[in-house]
Design an enzyme around this catalytic site. Structure first.
Site: not given
Length: 412
Positions: A163, A303, A335, A340, A399
């Site tokens: 991401c 984020h 978001k 996302h 991740f």
């Protein structure tokens, strides 16, 4: 002497809108792009909603005969790139194409193609697997197609950092122009992982919200009642250009990119560092790269995924980097409206950050009704806020422990 880098074009493909100006107005109006998934049958899935672009039709941009050769994630990138280039007014026939390039991030690549061809392999045998399989699924297909579209012969590669992919990609493009390697770059991210396997994989990790009875309220960053992120798809790309190059051709300049920082958590493959140490280091590095004091930042597009661990870690990191100023600047997570977009999220969020800068309006975090006590910053709840904006920051974390942050300002 460092060369200055500016943004002269933007494009966005999302489930809420596929045009930047319309997307901006819808985000300010608090509309949501989240709905019951329509692109495939979710009967057997425990999560049944997201931000799929179920009415996707790129035939105004890509020849119908070529569509079967290009995976959905690369189609998003092509459409986005065309809109961004048109917005920039660039005429590549007048450019040295060896000094123009494309770096496009994606978290996963051609997942649609992987699933379709795996089905063929199992049900019909290896001879029925498409000859287009590999060029469709490879993560660098998007950057390759963008460069082919315009005949660009400078830097061309993909960034794959989950991401954080789009922000890492734009950061690399920014550095390439600033250091003199190239003059023009198309960059950002694209993703099309709203597929049966993508949805099941994230759902079985317990990473997704399961608010099936109220999809538009499911993405609720920084709210104590959040229960996970909401999957979406799309792309966000910008045209980055060396300042004197843009000025010489009379381009409209949206903003100047001042700095970029990246780091790793080095801790866990999916969970963020609870103290946000790596996230904070990326933000600090971006500010140092920009040669900017934290007090100069007016707005952070967080984020903000709507996961308890991630939202707390990012808030902790912001407070550590910005000190007392963390409580004075504006933060929001778009978001909450768009879900996302994984590897594309940073691209779309940079576009929205630059629109905020252009219009002096902070977009809201919708669905923020009951703030988490551990998330105590100004997250611009539910309503946009007009305020003078000179410097904005966009954060992306992925991740693998990837962290990236970019700083942009109004051109002086």
């Amino acid at each position: 002497m460092k060369r200055r880098v500016v943004v002269t074009g933007m494009g966005a493909v999302t489930s809420l809108s596929q045009k930047v100006d319309d997307l901006w107005q819808r985000v300010l109006a608090g509309e949501s792009g989240i709905h019951e998934l329509k692109a495939f049958d979710t009967t057997k899935h425990k999560v049944k909603f997201g931000g799929d672009i179920y009415d996707w039709n790129p035939t105004d941009y890509i020849e119908r005969r070529d569509l079967k050769k290009i995976d959905r994630f690369a189609q998003f990138a092509i459409v986005c790139a065309v809109d961004a280039v048109n917005d920039s007014g660039l005429d590549f026939s007048k450019e040295d194409l060896f000094r123009c390039g494309a770096i496009v991030g994606t978290g996963i690549g051609g997942l649609t193609e992987i699933e379709e061809q795996m089905g063929r392999l199992i049900l019909k045998g290896p001879d029925k697997v498409s000859a287009f399989t590999i060029p469709k699924l490879m993560a660098n297909a998007a950057s390759g197609h963008v460069s082919i579209r315009y005949g660009l012969r400078g830097l061309n590669y993909a960034v794959v950092t989950a991401c954080a992919s789009a922000t890492n990609a734009m950061g690399e493009a920014f550095h390439a122009i600033r250091s003199g390697v190239v003059d023009v770059m198309i960059s950002g991210g694209t993703e099309a992982a709203c597929t049966p396997m993508g949805l099941a994989g994230f759902a079985n990790m317990r990473a997704l919200s399961e608010r099936n009875d109220d999809p538009t309220a499911a993405s609720r960053p920084f709210d104590v009642d959040r229960d996970g992120f909401v999957m979406a798809e799309g792309a966000g790309l910008i045209v980055l250009e060396e300042y004197e190059h843009a000025k010489a051709r009379g381009a409209e300049i949206y903003a100047e990119i001042l700095g970029y920082g990246a780091s790793a958590d080095g801790g866990h493959i999916t969970q963020p560092d609870p103290e946000g140490t790596g996230a904070g280091r990326a933000m600090q590095s971006a500010l140092e790269d920009a040669e900017l004091a934290p007090e100069k930042v007016d707005y952070i597009n967080a984020h903000g995924t709507s996961t308890p661990l991630g939202d707390k870690a990012e808030s902790t990191a912001i407070k550590r980097v910005y000190g007392d100023h963390a409580y004075k600047l504006s933060v929001s997570s778009t978001k909450s409206q768009l879900g996302h977009l994984l590897g594309a999220s940073g691209g779309v969020e940079m576009v929205l950050s630059l629109m905020a800068l252009k219009h002096n309006v902070v977009p809201p975090t919708i669905n923020l009704q009951n703030p988490d006590p551990e998330c105590d910053l100004d997250y611009t709840p539910n309503e946009p806020k007009e305020k003078p904006l000179n410097v904005v920051v966009s954060n992306s974390f992925g991740f693998g422990g990837h962290n990236a942050s970019m700083v942009a300002c109004r051109v002086q």
